[in-house]
Design a protein around this motif. Structure first.
Motif, short mmCIF file in Angstrom:
data_model
loop_
_atom_site.label_atom_id
_atom_site.label_comp_id
_atom_site.label_asym_id
_atom_site.label_seq_id
_atom_site.Cartn_x
_atom_site.Cartn_y
_atom_site.Cartn_z
N VAL A 21 44.38 35.79 41.49
CA VAL A 21 43.29 36.56 40.89
C VAL A 21 41.99 35.82 41.15
O VAL A 21 41.87 34.63 40.86
CB VAL A 21 43.51 36.73 39.37
N HIS A 22 41.03 36.52 41.72
CA HIS A 22 39.70 35.97 41.96
C HIS A 22 38.70 36.77 41.12
O HIS A 22 38.71 38.00 41.17
CB HIS A 22 39.32 36.07 43.43
N VAL A 23 37.88 36.07 40.38
CA VAL A 23 36.87 36.72 39.54
C VAL A 23 35.50 36.26 40.03
O VAL A 23 35.21 35.07 40.09
CB VAL A 23 37.06 36.36 38.05
N VAL A 55 32.76 46.41 35.25
CA VAL A 55 33.80 45.65 35.94
C VAL A 55 34.38 46.49 37.08
O VAL A 55 34.70 47.66 36.90
CB VAL A 55 34.94 45.25 34.97
N LEU A 56 34.49 45.87 38.24
CA LEU A 56 35.15 46.49 39.40
C LEU A 56 36.44 45.72 39.62
O LEU A 56 36.42 44.52 39.85
CB LEU A 56 34.26 46.43 40.64
N TYR A 57 37.57 46.42 39.53
CA TYR A 57 38.90 45.83 39.74
C TYR A 57 39.42 46.32 41.08
O TYR A 57 39.48 47.53 41.34
CB TYR A 57 39.84 46.26 38.61
N SER A 78 39.41 40.63 41.78
CA SER A 78 40.18 40.92 42.98
C SER A 78 41.58 40.32 42.84
O SER A 78 41.72 39.15 42.50
CB SER A 78 39.46 40.33 44.20
N LEU A 79 42.59 41.13 43.11
CA LEU A 79 43.97 40.68 43.07
C LEU A 79 44.51 40.80 44.48
O LEU A 79 44.51 41.88 45.06
CB LEU A 79 44.77 41.55 42.11
N THR A 128 41.46 33.21 51.27
CA THR A 128 40.42 33.40 50.27
C THR A 128 39.10 33.74 50.96
O THR A 128 38.72 33.08 51.91
CB THR A 128 40.25 32.11 49.44
N PRO A 129 38.41 34.78 50.48
CA PRO A 129 37.14 35.13 51.12
C PRO A 129 36.09 34.06 50.89
O PRO A 129 36.08 33.38 49.87
CB PRO A 129 36.76 36.45 50.44
#
Length: 101
Positions: A27-29, A44-46, A88-89, A96-97
């Protein structure tokens, strides 16, 4: 005391070291600086492998939150905004970006 020590040694000898499996997803926040002060109503954008959900009124605060499924062009516009949290999941094996210019 000897009996207790014997029991503890017996139990510990029967316990093999256990290494947990690595998680299947990471999970990246991405959160803008100072967003904590905005409270629970931050948009929030999931995003995961199969879908994207946008919560324009946030995900906290008690009320019912209905997500919006954004179109591809809306996703691009949302990604450019600086006032939303992006979650982002992705599979753990995916790279990883890195931050853009």
């Amino acid at each position: 005391m000897r009996r207790l020590l014997f029991v503890l040694i017996s139990v510990s000898a029967g316990c093999a070291p256990w290494a947990p499996a690595p998680p299947a997803h990471a999970v990246h926040v991405f959160a803008p600086a100072g967003i904590e002060s905005a409270g629970s109503h931050v948009p929030v954008l999931y995003v995961d492998e199969e879908r994207a959900l946008y919560f324009p009124d946030g995900v906290g605060g008690g009320g019912v939150r209905h997500p919006v499924v954004p179109s591809p062009s809306e996703l691009v516009a949302l990604g450019r905004r600086g006032d939303i949290v992006i979650v982002s999941l992705r599979p753990s094996s995916a790279p990883t970006p890195t931050a853009g210019p």
